[in-house]
Design an enzyme around this catalytic site. Sequence first.
Site, PDB file in Angstrom:
ATOM      1  N   ASP A 145      58.865  31.330  36.389  1.00 15.55           N
ATOM      2  CA  ASP A 145      58.413  31.276  35.145  1.00 15.55           C
ATOM      3  C   ASP A 145      59.506  31.685  34.085  1.00 15.55           C
ATOM      4  OD1 ASP A 145      55.982  30.196  35.228  1.00 15.55           O
ATOM      5  OD2 ASP A 145      55.304  32.238  35.793  1.00 15.55           O
TER       6      ASP A 145
ATOM      7  N   HIS B 281      56.327  39.131  41.400  1.00 14.15           N
ATOM      8  CA  HIS B 281      55.671  38.290  42.070  1.00 14.15           C
ATOM      9  C   HIS B 281      54.727  39.045  43.234  1.00 14.15           C
ATOM     10  CE1 HIS B 281      54.207  34.602  44.007  1.00 14.15           C
ATOM     11  NE2 HIS B 281      54.436  33.843  42.941  1.00 14.15           N
TER      12      HIS B 281
END
Length: 386
Positions: free
Chosen positions: A323, A269
């Site tokens: 996710d 990320h």
Amino acid sequence: MAEEATPTAATPVYRPGLEGVPATQSAVCDIDGQKGLLTYRGYRVDELARQSTFLETTYLLIWGELPDAEQLAAFEQEVQMHRRVSFRIRDMMKCFPASGHPMDALQSSAASLGLFYSRRALDNPEYIYSAVVRLIAKIPTMVAAFQLIRKGQDPIQPRDDLPYAANFLYMLTEREPDPLAARIFDACLILHAEHSLNASTFSARVTASTLTDPYAVVASAVGTLAGPLHGGANEDVLAMLETIGSADQVRPWLDQAIAEKRKIMGFGHREYKVKDPRAVILQKQAEELFDQFGHDPLYDLARELEAVAAERLGPKGIYPNVDFYSGLVYRKLGIPQDLFTPIFAIARTAGWLAHWKEQLGANRIYRPTQIYTGSTGRDWQPIEGR
């Protein structure tokens, strides 16, 4: 005496994707990527997921404070009253191809709301409140409606006796959900409700800065979220786990993926250099669901992949993101994979609207500059001489 040099403007610095470039000031959300902290209006997201509801968190994000009992009851009632969509919108959705992606159907449907409700009275607090209510109320109804329409069925009308998350699952699956499933789904919506100036939120703010209506703002954000680099990664995580197949294949698969410099779906990320705090919560939620409704063997693969990746990728600050486990939760809830991103949109509508309202408070239309890299000094040539 030496002549002084004439000052010149500094050469603009180009940062692909505007990475690290502040584009606005916001009080909505804060991220500490080093410590793995995510807060909405100063409240930790893990506390909100444990104690709050999605509608209460939505109110917090948009109006800046947690509502009192009277304010929350009024907001919940308004959302409940506006869940239904016009028969004209349902008829329009019946004309969509059944093979179309639900995100495309949602973008079109969200934009169509502007035909019914757009007045662009952006200086009117009552209009802002009613627009928030309509979008928060109707987006889930439209997602569920398209799911049934593409199966050749009529949409199910919302049930006024069911809370927000439970009502969506009812409209989607045609049966009243288990209380645990509804509670966990509501917490999932909280976790996905806001995440600072991500691509779709930036898109929402840019569109909002033109002073168009909020339905166009949300439609533009939905279109941005539909891209595979933003939404949809949880679908890819499940596909990746199914490709790996078994726990003994995790390490060789990961070694090969790293050697070939392939993206490991659900890992990494831009903001977090530790495990995404939302992934921590979602993993616990997945385990709760498995305890009550049966185990998912893909979860064992996910845990093994996380453990092996911690050895190989952890030193680089690459850990599971939101996710990685959300798809496993949705899968256990019986949600089709191509609805994962529309559900992301249901939740993120709260964040988009919070940024829309904030943008209106100190608006200036977005007009960034560019660094020109094209040709110069070219003379036009008649077509015979080209």
